[in-house]
Design a protein around this motif. Structure first.
Motif, PDB file in Angstrom:
ATOM      1  N   SER A  73       0.819  -1.204   0.000  1.00  0.00           N
ATOM      2  CA  SER A  73       0.000   0.000   0.000  1.00  0.00           C
ATOM      3  C   SER A  73       0.856   1.259   0.000  1.00  0.00           C
ATOM      4  O   SER A  73       2.045   1.229   0.325  1.00  0.00           O
ATOM      5  CB  SER A  73      -0.913   0.012   1.233  1.00  0.00           C
TER       6      SER A  73
ATOM      7  N   ALA B 123      -3.831  -1.235  -0.904  1.00  0.00           N
ATOM      8  CA  ALA B 123      -3.540  -1.792  -2.225  1.00  0.00           C
ATOM      9  C   ALA B 123      -2.744  -3.081  -2.094  1.00  0.00           C
ATOM     10  O   ALA B 123      -2.020  -3.292  -1.117  1.00  0.00           O
ATOM     11  CB  ALA B 123      -2.757  -0.784  -3.073  1.00  0.00           C
ATOM     12  N   VAL B 124      -2.890  -3.932  -3.080  1.00  0.00           N
ATOM     13  CA  VAL B 124      -2.099  -5.142  -3.299  1.00  0.00           C
ATOM     14  C   VAL B 124      -2.469  -6.259  -2.326  1.00  0.00           C
ATOM     15  O   VAL B 124      -3.025  -7.281  -2.734  1.00  0.00           O
ATOM     16  CB  VAL B 124      -0.580  -4.869  -3.259  1.00  0.00           C
TER      17      VAL B 124
ATOM     18  N   GLU C  22       1.176  -6.746  -8.926  1.00  0.00           N
ATOM     19  CA  GLU C  22       0.101  -5.847  -8.500  1.00  0.00           C
ATOM     20  C   GLU C  22       0.655  -4.531  -7.952  1.00  0.00           C
ATOM     21  O   GLU C  22       0.054  -3.470  -8.125  1.00  0.00           O
ATOM     22  CB  GLU C  22      -0.765  -6.528  -7.430  1.00  0.00           C
ATOM     23  N   SER C  23       1.814  -4.588  -7.317  1.00  0.00           N
ATOM     24  CA  SER C  23       2.430  -3.373  -6.772  1.00  0.00           C
ATOM     25  C   SER C  23       2.907  -2.440  -7.880  1.00  0.00           C
ATOM     26  O   SER C  23       2.755  -1.219  -7.782  1.00  0.00           O
ATOM     27  CB  SER C  23       3.595  -3.735  -5.857  1.00  0.00           C
TER      28      SER C  23
ATOM     29  N   LYS D 253       1.610  -2.221 -10.802  1.00  0.00           N
ATOM     30  CA  LYS D 253       0.388  -1.601 -11.327  1.00  0.00           C
ATOM     31  C   LYS D 253      -0.068  -0.448 -10.416  1.00  0.00           C
ATOM     32  O   LYS D 253      -0.449   0.623 -10.900  1.00  0.00           O
ATOM     33  CB  LYS D 253      -0.737  -2.627 -11.424  1.00  0.00           C
ATOM     34  N   ALA D 254      -0.015  -0.675  -9.119  1.00  0.00           N
ATOM     35  CA  ALA D 254      -0.452   0.344  -8.173  1.00  0.00           C
ATOM     36  C   ALA D 254       0.439   1.584  -8.223  1.00  0.00           C
ATOM     37  O   ALA D 254      -0.054   2.720  -8.157  1.00  0.00           O
ATOM     38  CB  ALA D 254      -0.463  -0.234  -6.749  1.00  0.00           C
ATOM     39  N   ARG D 255       1.746   1.389  -8.343  1.00  0.00           N
ATOM     40  CA  ARG D 255       2.644   2.538  -8.405  1.00  0.00           C
ATOM     41  C   ARG D 255       2.446   3.325  -9.705  1.00  0.00           C
ATOM     42  O   ARG D 255       2.501   4.540  -9.718  1.00  0.00           O
ATOM     43  CB  ARG D 255       4.104   2.085  -8.285  1.00  0.00           C
TER      44      ARG D 255
END
Length: 349
Positions: A130, A289-290, A342-343, A345-347
């Motif tokens: 997150s 997130a993630v 996934e991280s 993508k989140a960043r």
């Protein structure tokens, strides 16, 4: 990819973090990545070669098993030369800047509370998990409860208490028992006590002074200890924790055989649905997130009582998130790769 696995630091959960980091680094190596395991606090002390060569060093196994005792942080500070207040050890930021992503295996304060995430955001360093706002909110048990209680998530009654030694008697006399005494910003059940009598409450408050004198005094709710991980926006099967003795404290969490863990938890489908939805509500409310892991007590009527949520849950040999992922066919290596994917993508988002 070149990946820094950042662990250790000056958190009371330092030993747990080093174990998580060791497991993660080995998994990433098996996946073919160049993974460097680095202690946040000690960094590259003693390393004189090019920073980029650090990614090819062997991964040590000396931290794989969690030490049964919480670390002496004063001794850790004394072991690093100099008196720098910098939480980042020598060469850490340079190595992280050379990486494609930093896998945060940090737990507790100094890693899970959003400060490292904020520093990395400012420097443009991608990291797992997150962002800094959600991490900071989730680390504070009082703030988390304030945010989720109005959303229909049941949580035990609580009060936040910032106190000194002279306040212990007053808090003891005014706080109903049984209750649970928890440091407001700590994990791994370090400093947590269940007080069933006023004498036990007094002792727990005195002990809490060693953890900063700021705690949550929480109504004790009897029931089954159920935890639910969220991965990439979906709830994984819940897991029930059955300690062999006492409650799920630091020793029972990390010493093999100290607790029985059953996944999926043997609870009715309606209970499973309720606890999963509660975990997702908390996850979304804090804009996490993630991945994360939410902790509950489920009472005899099947009501999930939310306790807290962890944004960088353990990845040790006895940790719960890998067990929940395995229940849906996601092995340890795949779990690590999913967290990275996934991280990133989140960043980017």
């Amino acid at each position: 990819m070149k990946i820094v696995v950042l662990a250790g630091g000056l958190s009371p959960e330092r030993n747990v973090s080093l174990s998580s980091g060791t497991m993660i680094a080995h998994a990433l190596r098996r996946l073919g990545h160049q993974a460097a395991l680095v202690d946040l606090y000690f960094g590259l002390a003693g390393w004189e070669g090019p920073v980029v060569d650090y990614f090819d060093l062997p991964v040590t196994d000396r931290w794989k098993q969690v030490d049964p005792q919480a670390p002496d942080l004063e001794a850790v500070r004394a072991a690093r030369p100099g008196n720098s207040p910098n939480q980042f050890g020598p060469g850490v930021l340079e190595l992280c800047q050379a990486a494609d992503v930093v896998f945060l295996a940090l737990h507790g304060t100094c890693g899970e509370d959003g400060r490292v995430q904020a520093a990395f955001d400012l420097m443009g360093i991608p990291y797992t998990g997150s962002g800094y706002v959600g991490s900071a909110l989730a680390m504070d048990k009082d703030l988390t409860k304030r945010l989720v209680a109005p959303l229909g998530v049941k949580t035990p009654r609580w009060q936040r208490a910032a106190y000194t030694e002279k306040d212990v008697d007053r808090l003891t006399s005014t706080t109903p028992v049984p209750c649970v005494v928890k440091p407001v910003a700590s994990g791994s059940s370090i400093g947590v006590s269940i007080a069933r009598t006023k004498k036990e409450l007094h002792a727990a408050l005195v002990e809490g002074l060693h953890y900063g004198g700021e705690c949550v005094l929480e109504q004790y709710v009897a029931g089954r200890e159920i935890q639910v991980a969220v991965l990439a926006g979906r709830a994984l099967p819940s897991i029930e924790i059955i300690p062999s003795d006492g409650f799920y404290d630091y020793a029972n969490k990390y010493q093999p055989g100290a607790a029985r863990e059953v996944c999926p938890a043997p609870i009715p489908p309606a209970w499973e649905e309720a606890v999963g939805q509660a975990a997702l509500t908390v996850y979304r409310a804090l804009d996490l997130a993630v991945y994360a892991r939410a902790d509950f007590i489920v009472d005899e009527e099947g009501t999930p009582w939310f306790l807290e949520i962890n944004t960088l849950p353990g990845m040790t040999p006895t940790s719960l998130v890998p067990q929940e992922a395995a229940a849906v066919g996601i092995g340890y290596e795949q779990l690590c790769q999913t967290i990275i994917d996934e991280s990133l993508k989140a960043r980017q988002g």
